[in-house]
Design an enzyme around this catalytic site. Structure first.
Site, mmCIF file in Angstrom:
data_model
loop_
_atom_site.group_PDB
_atom_site.id
_atom_site.type_symbol
_atom_site.label_atom_id
_atom_site.label_comp_id
_atom_site.label_asym_id
_atom_site.label_seq_id
_atom_site.Cartn_x
_atom_site.Cartn_y
_atom_site.Cartn_z
ATOM 1 N N PHE A 181 0.821 -1.210 0.000
ATOM 2 C CA PHE A 181 0.000 0.000 0.000
ATOM 3 C C PHE A 181 0.855 1.260 0.000
ATOM 4 C CE2 PHE A 181 -3.341 -2.874 2.026
ATOM 5 C CZ PHE A 181 -3.901 -3.159 0.794
ATOM 6 N N ASP A 182 2.065 1.193 0.524
ATOM 7 C CA ASP A 182 3.001 2.304 0.330
ATOM 8 C C ASP A 182 3.268 2.510 -1.154
ATOM 9 O OD1 ASP A 182 3.769 3.676 2.681
ATOM 10 O OD2 ASP A 182 4.995 1.998 3.338
ATOM 11 N N VAL A 183 3.522 1.407 -1.854
ATOM 12 C CA VAL A 183 3.803 1.507 -3.287
ATOM 13 C C VAL A 183 2.579 2.016 -4.035
ATOM 14 C CG1 VAL A 183 4.401 0.202 -5.359
ATOM 15 C CG2 VAL A 183 5.585 -0.277 -3.202
#
Length: 400
Positions: A181-183
């Site tokens: 989810f960071d990506v």
């Protein structure tokens, strides 16, 4: 590659990138923000990475390391210039504010409102730089219920429901093997920045772009969130099985597993032919995808029995040749090797001489304005003296 093709590639590599001329003030750290700004930098933007005196946290996230530097940090910070600024120091704060005043794009991932006390929030920056595209990345958004929550990817994987659908049916929930989810949030921030730049091109006005890991998770969980939102069904862990397709999972061969994804009835018929089991495609239990999904426990052992007679790579070549998607489960090094084999040239060298660092190629290819790899990930404050001198000098006429 032909000589003409090589010449065309070399020529494109030396042309200005599609974002050449844009100045990005990068006040982000860890992963989502730095990944976004690296993608922008690869495409020609000038990115100034603003770090606190201690540097980006990922500088110390080790092992693994390359020559004492965390490979985590190296993976998302090429093509940037670093300046260390202590925002509690008046001179450094003035430099940061001047950078924000000149920037085309500002990216930050402080807690919502966290830069307000430094006069670096959107409203304050936009007052002197109305053309700025200001991107804020947070864990849970700027609403009253989410702005104070810590925004680490693992927490969002848990809260969003991703971990509830990851792992063996009878086992514990698992996180994904990467900060997914960071990506995603980094990619969504990049989309938001580019969209706002196009709007600025049409109107002359910048705007505030807000992205959160949880919003990216809700969107990125696609069919799983849709199952609940549109169908009232709460998904659950199924290991490597797919809730709506079969076969669509690893199946054992004589020496290891092969992923086989027969995504439609035609592909299943082709799979049966190459396996020498044409009768399965005519079996009423397996005629349609919904039939195969309902009778997966009966179909799986029939496929496994035949697959066990050969190695995964032998089956891979034949099944692919038949037009059915499949692939071996690789380690990361094998994955990189396969990307090389199919011509993606996944590894690039950034920098020269002793400073050169191997890095993963930008994922987008352009026919005319290729991504470039100009600067290796900077050491802390590597360009600080030059950047401070530039910010202290009067801005050129017409610059922001």
């Amino acid at each position: 590659m032909s000589d003409s093709g090589a010449e065309a590639t070399a020529s494109a590599q030396h042309r200005p990138g599609p974002l050449s001329g844009l100045l990005v003030a990068d006040f982000s750290r860890i992963l989502a923000g730095p990944y976004s700004t690296m993608l922008l930098a690869d495409l020609g933007a000038e990115v100034v990475k603003v770090e606190g005196p201690g540097g980006d946290d990922t500088r110390t996230w080790a092992p693994p390391v390359r020559e004492g530097v965390s490979t985590y940090y190296l993976g998302v910070n090429r093509n940037k210039r670093s300046v260390a600024l202590d925002l509690k120091n008046p001179e450094d704060l003035a430099a940061a504010q001047e950078l924000a005043r000149r920037a085309d794009v500002l990216v930050e991932n402080f807690k919502p409102g966290g830069l307000g006390r430094f006069g670096l929030d959107y409203d304050t920056v936009a007052a002197t730089n109305p053309r700025v595209v200001y991107a804020s990345i947070s864990g849970f958004g700027s609403g009253p219920g989410g702005k104070s929550l810590p925004g680490y990817d693992l927490i969002v994987q848990a809260i969003s429901g991703l971990m509830s659908v990851t792992g063996d049916p009878d086992g514990e929930p698992y996180r994904a093997g990467v900060a997914v989810f960071d990506v995603m949030a980094g990619l969504h921030a990049t989309i938001g920045v580019l969209s706002a730049l196009n709007h600025r091109h049409e109107t002359g006005r910048g705007q505030h772009v807000e992205v959160s890991l949880l919003a990216s998770a809700m969107s990125g969980l696609v069919n799983q969130t849709s199952a609940f939102v549109a169908g009232g069904v709460v998904p659950f862990r199924m290991g490597n099985s797919h809730p709506s397709l079969f076969p669509y999972e690893p199946l054992p061969c004589s020496d290891g597993d092969l992923i086989i994804t027969a995504g439609n009835d035609g592909q299943f018929r082709k799979l049966c032919e190459v396996l020498g089991l044409p009768e399965l495609a005519e079996d009423p239990r397996f005629l349609r995808n919904e039939d195969r999904t309902a009778h997966r426990d009966e179909l799986r052992p029939l496929l496994v029995e035949r697959l066990a007679t050969r190695t995964k790579m032998e089956w891979f070549r034949d099944i692919i040749a038949a037009g059915v998607p499949c692939g071996p489960i690789n380690t990361i090094d094998q994955g990189v090797a396969f990307a090389e084999e199919v011509g993606l040239d996944p590894v690039v060298t950034v920098g020269e001489g002793d400073a050169a660092v191997p890095s993963v190629r930008h994922p987008i290819r352009f026919s005319d304005t290729a991504a470039s790899y100009r600067l290796p990930p900077p050491s802390l404050d590597e360009h600080g003296e030059d950047i401070r001198r530039w910010l202290a000098a009067p801005a050129e006429e017409g610059s922001r």
